[in-house]
Write a protein that holds these residues in place. Structure first.
Motif, PDB file in Angstrom:
ATOM      1  N   UNK A 167      30.669  -7.902  37.216  1.00 27.02           N
ATOM      2  CA  UNK A 167      29.759  -6.787  37.418  1.00 27.02           C
ATOM      3  C   UNK A 167      30.017  -6.211  38.810  1.00 27.02           C
ATOM      4  N   UNK A 168      29.847  -4.906  38.929  1.00 25.72           N
ATOM      5  CA  UNK A 168      30.035  -4.219  40.200  1.00 25.72           C
ATOM      6  C   UNK A 168      28.689  -3.659  40.634  1.00 25.72           C
ATOM      7  N   UNK A 169      28.202  -4.123  41.786  1.00 26.16           N
ATOM      8  CA  UNK A 169      26.902  -3.672  42.292  1.00 26.16           C
ATOM      9  C   UNK A 169      27.111  -2.543  43.289  1.00 26.16           C
ATOM     10  N   UNK A 170      26.449  -1.430  43.018  1.00 25.92           N
ATOM     11  CA  UNK A 170      26.658  -0.205  43.778  1.00 25.92           C
ATOM     12  C   UNK A 170      25.333   0.238  44.395  1.00 25.92           C
ATOM     13  N   UNK A 171      25.406   0.722  45.628  1.00 28.47           N
ATOM     14  CA  UNK A 171      24.223   1.311  46.263  1.00 28.47           C
ATOM     15  C   UNK A 171      24.511   2.787  46.524  1.00 28.47           C
ATOM     16  N   UNK A 172      25.139   3.083  47.670  1.00 27.15           N
ATOM     17  CA  UNK A 172      25.253   4.484  48.087  1.00 27.15           C
ATOM     18  C   UNK A 172      26.171   5.325  47.212  1.00 27.15           C
TER      19      UNK A 172
END
Length: 210
Positions: free
Chosen positions: A185-190
């Motif tokens: 899984x790839x966790x993205x914020x900005x």
């Protein structure tokens, strides 16, 4: 797409009101889900419990509507109170074993891994998935120990069967690298929260995870 049946959520949005400012964070969440986000974590490090609870309840209406799991950062009591899918804790938060003892199997537990030695910890017996934090240093999180890099992520992948969530400067350039290195899984914020078009950004990121 190598979907891990233990964690079938390739695109993971970590959201806060501040990270979305000046956009409405709840609108960003909804647009991101429509675009392809599979799971959302609410991370509000500076809110008091009452404010955090109110935000979590509002977000959960949206995630429930779309059938998306909601994870609460750190606040296991709030996660349990609203019936969230899970909680994510770091090294300085409530320990996973304590959460499991208190709430049983009602919450899935994510744990930030900042050193390889954690794989030997008794906490690993109850943890459902690991946040590999950070892959690359990021201004949204300053209290980290290790910068794992892609090599470190590959090393962890060889050491554990637990689902791995890559977090830390994940964007259009780095997400695919982390995915190919074995992240589940790839966790993205900005890359989503600060995008001019969160729906399109989510769709483009999701398309990379193949």
């Amino acid at each position: 797409m190598h979907i891990n049946p233990l964690f079938p959520y390739p695109l993971y949005l970590v959201i806060s009101e501040r990270d979305c400012y000046p956009k409405n964070w709840l609108q960003v969440a909804e647009e991101a889900i429509i675009g392809g986000v599979d799971l959302i974590q609410l991370r509000e490090k500076t809110d008091n419990p009452a404010t955090f609870l109110a935000k979590a309840m509002r977000l959960k209406k949206i995630t429930d509507h779309y059938g998306i799991p909601l994870v609460i950062n750190d606040a296991a009591a709030i996660a349990h109170q609203i019936g969230a899918w899970g909680v994510h804790v770091g090294q300085n938060d409530l320990k996973p074993v304590a959460i499991r003892e208190k709430y049983g199997d009602r919450l899935t537990i994510g744990w930030s891994i900042e050193a390889v030695q954690q794989l030997e910890s008794q906490q690993m017996l109850v943890v459902d998935h690991l946040g590999v934090s950070p892959i690359f240093s990021t201004p949204t999180k300053r209290d980290t120990v290790t910068e794992w890099g892609i090599t470190g992520l590959k090393h962890l992948r060889n050491r554990t069967e637990k689902p791995l969530i890559a977090i830390g400067s994940m964007n259009f350039h780095t997400a695919q690298q982390a995915w190919k290195a074995g992240a589940d899984s790839i966790a993205v914020v900005s890359a989503i929260c600060q995008s001019a078009d969160p729906r399109q950004a989510s769709a483009q990121l999701k398309a990379l995870l193949k």
